[in-house]
Design an enzyme around this catalytic site. Structure first.
Site, PDB file in Angstrom:
ATOM      1  N   THR B  11       0.821  -1.216   0.000  1.00  0.00           N
ATOM      2  CA  THR B  11       0.000   0.000   0.000  1.00  0.00           C
ATOM      3  C   THR B  11       0.854   1.265   0.000  1.00  0.00           C
ATOM      4  O   THR B  11       0.673   2.159  -0.819  1.00  0.00           O
ATOM      5  CB  THR B  11      -0.874   0.029   1.286  1.00  0.00           C
ATOM      6  OG1 THR B  11      -1.424  -1.284   1.459  1.00  0.00           O
ATOM      7  CG2 THR B  11      -1.969   1.037   1.176  1.00  0.00           C
ATOM      8  N   VAL B  12       1.813   1.316   0.925  1.00  0.00           N
ATOM      9  CA  VAL B  12       2.628   2.522   1.070  1.00  0.00           C
ATOM     10  C   VAL B  12       3.571   2.678  -0.126  1.00  0.00           C
ATOM     11  O   VAL B  12       3.737   3.768  -0.675  1.00  0.00           O
ATOM     12  CB  VAL B  12       3.422   2.468   2.396  1.00  0.00           C
ATOM     13  CG1 VAL B  12       4.372   3.651   2.497  1.00  0.00           C
ATOM     14  CG2 VAL B  12       2.460   2.458   3.578  1.00  0.00           C
ATOM     15  N   VAL B 128       6.061   7.862  11.838  1.00  0.00           N
ATOM     16  CA  VAL B 128       5.316   8.434  12.962  1.00  0.00           C
ATOM     17  C   VAL B 128       4.174   9.303  12.447  1.00  0.00           C
ATOM     18  O   VAL B 128       4.402  10.314  11.789  1.00  0.00           O
ATOM     19  CB  VAL B 128       6.232   9.281  13.873  1.00  0.00           C
ATOM     20  CG1 VAL B 128       5.446   9.860  15.043  1.00  0.00           C
ATOM     21  CG2 VAL B 128       7.403   8.460  14.383  1.00  0.00           C
ATOM     22  N   LYS B 201       6.122   4.730  18.377  1.00  0.00           N
ATOM     23  CA  LYS B 201       6.189   6.095  17.855  1.00  0.00           C
ATOM     24  C   LYS B 201       6.561   7.072  18.971  1.00  0.00           C
ATOM     25  O   LYS B 201       7.332   8.009  18.759  1.00  0.00           O
ATOM     26  CB  LYS B 201       4.843   6.466  17.228  1.00  0.00           C
ATOM     27  CG  LYS B 201       4.526   5.620  15.998  1.00  0.00           C
ATOM     28  CD  LYS B 201       3.048   5.718  15.609  1.00  0.00           C
ATOM     29  CE  LYS B 201       2.733   4.844  14.403  1.00  0.00           C
ATOM     30  NZ  LYS B 201       1.274   4.777  14.154  1.00  0.00           N
TER      31      LYS B 201
END
Lengths: 396, 396
Positions: B11-12, B128, B201
């Site tokens: 996806t990314v 993040v 994160k």
């Protein structure tokens, strides 16, 4: 050692100086050399200070002719003088940082061009929304994203007045007087309450976001000074709030820009931004929206933005502003639903642009259907209302 | 022409590729040269795509040994493999961009050191809070500011679940199942709902903010998966909301870090952050706080953050992470008031740490006085409650 100069030593100048001094070591680690304030321009040299008095001068020539000074921070607030200072500094190949939205909004494209020609930085993070880093991320976002909308609460004074009227159920004049006594509002609050200040910031943000010059005079504007406690109480009953919102949108290849009071519902990103806080929201093709909130003014908040710019300028860490097109201005084509309060009994029967109205003792409250903004202004003009006899706000 | 490689094409990866392609011209104008994806690492090469098939390889050696490739974007999600990829790439003097919070949080200091030694960029904005630019402004803010607190809603999945339970008055399991069917939640939601993802994160943000290594294992953690609709309805009556909040504070020269459910009041900056949205708030000495909100995940939002990092890396527009001190961990010293719901009738008479309690049909709701967090955990242990028999949240 890198020498810089400050122009102006008021609230913001003192904040910037304090941070430059206190953070000397960490700035040096990042920039590679110590950054030192060599000169400070000040109109009146007859004053007391703990800072070495020999730093101060009342003569700009002492600064502009000093080849050791690589960067100037302009914080005078004076538009005409600062225009000359900034131009001269850029042309002398000095980086320029400014907190002065007046001069930036007036001469934005000219400054960008001169800085570019001289290969120096021209940065103005502190001129828009105080402490909030928005210019830097916006310049970065427009490289990867088409931005379709920018909006925000860009004036802390007017937001402070609106919040305090609501929280304390007090009249506009009372809260304004108190804010003036406390130094939160200027003796002449015109620019803040009439949206002039927010408009200047919107002009800068929109130009960067849309890559097209959007000038001060192209933006529609209506302030919030004719608001009445009755307006606030009426909307509060519906869990709504009024904010002075600056907003630019791209629609059909044109832009629409306006600063005016807007009525927000509970779920809105801007609803919770109270008091002197500012927020900027940008809408990009790669995401819904990004928002950036924080303190919009003050000595250290604004000083912090200035010192960040100083570091960026000296390290060459900044992106260009690209103005690659000329968008048509369709601000006069804005359509919306409006709230209007009128301090007079008028007959609105049969007016098909009216959605509903309520009669109160001394005034009426009207909700319109979706109408053209200019149509609304025409109707108000027809009624021959004086400025203090009405207030309007857009439903978001 | 600058050649880069992508590791992973999920996806990314697809989002990043799309933006790199669509924004080729504006990226070129800023970077100075065209940025081209020369290779894409993918495990399984037997697939259909509209992209030139010859770009794909299943062999990392094709990329690491290619001296033309100046930068790699790591988006595999696999912690062990990506550790090796990132180390090899940095040691081969290639810039590294990653979206992988797992590997960054595990090996943060090591990567920073290797990148520094090899004078290449190591950037991880996408790891993040997805689309939100927070790493870049935070690295800038710590130069001019001592940061005393970082908090945020850093996990979109758990926030989506909480918001939907509240809005639709539905049970946790129902909303989770639906979110899984729609692809908003993983088949195994553990990392998201138990706070593991948010903790990673927070570890990255806190380390940058406080200039001290704050490791995953130093942060306290409690998830939100044992929440019940009754909890949400009870708090809603008081106009309160529960959010899974990640927070680090500096107190008396030490740090306190925790991820856990927190009860927020209407005025809180984080109160209105609903659905899959993320927010990060930082508190600095020069201002109250700055907050940054937006979409925390997704193909184009995360891709957008990656491409911004690519541009920053190639232009050298980034600041270092400074780890200049070693702060003591006082997370076990957290004191607060807590909300506890227990699915059992227990006698709390005479317990002086209890502020109040309510008996309901199948459960009790307890509000504590200010107590030490570890004391609360001890009390819960003493009661021999199973995980599903209780839920607790901190009052903010």
């Amino acid at each position: 050692m890198i020498n810089i100069a400050l122009l102006g030593f008021g609230t913001v100048g003192k904040g910037a100086y304090e941070i430059l001094t206190n953070k000397k070591d960490s700035i040096k680690r990042v920039v590679g050399e110590e950054v030192q304030v060599k000169k400070i321009l000040k109109r009146n040299l007859n004053f007391k200070t703990e800072i070495d008095k020999s730093l101060f001068t009342d003569n700009f020539e002492d600064i502009i002719l000093d080849e050791d000074i690589k960067l100037i921070v302009e914080m005078t607030g004076d538009v005409e003088k600062s225009y000359i200072y900034i131009k001269k500094a850029l042309n002398s190949k000095k980086h320029v940082i400014t907190a002065n939205k007046g001069v930036v909004s007036e001469y934005f494209e000219e400054f960008l061009e001169i800085a570019d020609k001289n290969k120096v930085a021209f940065l103005y993070e502190a001129a828009v929304a105080g402490s909030i880093p928005i210019i830097t991320p916006l310049k970065s976002q427009v490289i990867t994203n088409d931005i379709s909308r920018v909006r925000g609460i860009l004036n802390g004074t007017s937001n402070f007045l609106l919040t305090n009227m609501q929280v304390r159920k007090s009249k506009y004049d009372e809260i304004l007087k108190e804010a003036q006594d406390l130094g939160y509002a200027e003796a002449d609050p015109y620019d803040d309450v009439e949206g002039v200040d927010a408009l200047r910031k919107l002009r800068i943000l929109s130009t960067i976001a849309f890559k097209s010059s959007i000038k001060n005079e192209e933006i529609l504007r209506r302030g919030m000074s004719t608001i009445d406690l009755n307006d606030i109480l009426y909307l509060e009953k519906h869990r709504q709030k009024i904010k002075l919102i600056a907003e630019s949108r791209m629609e059909d290849g044109a832009f629409k820009s306006v600063v005016e009071p807007v009525i927000l519902e509970v779920g809105d990103e801007l609803y919770g931004i109270d008091g002197a806080e500012n927020i900027v929201e940008i809408y990009g093709e790669n995401y819904g929206s990004l928002s950036f909130a924080g303190e919009g003014a003050g000595s250290l908040p604004t000083g912090n933005a200035i010192v960040s710019d100083v570091i960026d300028a000296l390290g060459g860490n900044y992106y260009p502003v690209e103005i690659t097109r000329h968008l048509e201005n369709k601000s006069s084509d804005i359509y919306a639903k409006y709230y209007i309060r009128i301090n007079r009994k008028i007959n609105l029967d049969g007016e098909n642009w009216i959605h509903s109205f309520e009669n109160h003792e001394d005034y009426i409250i009207v909700s319109t259907n979706t109408i053209k903004r200019s149509f609304l202004l025409d109707k108000i003009r027809e009624l021959n209302l004086s400025e203090n006899e009405y207030f309007f706000a857009r439903f978001n």
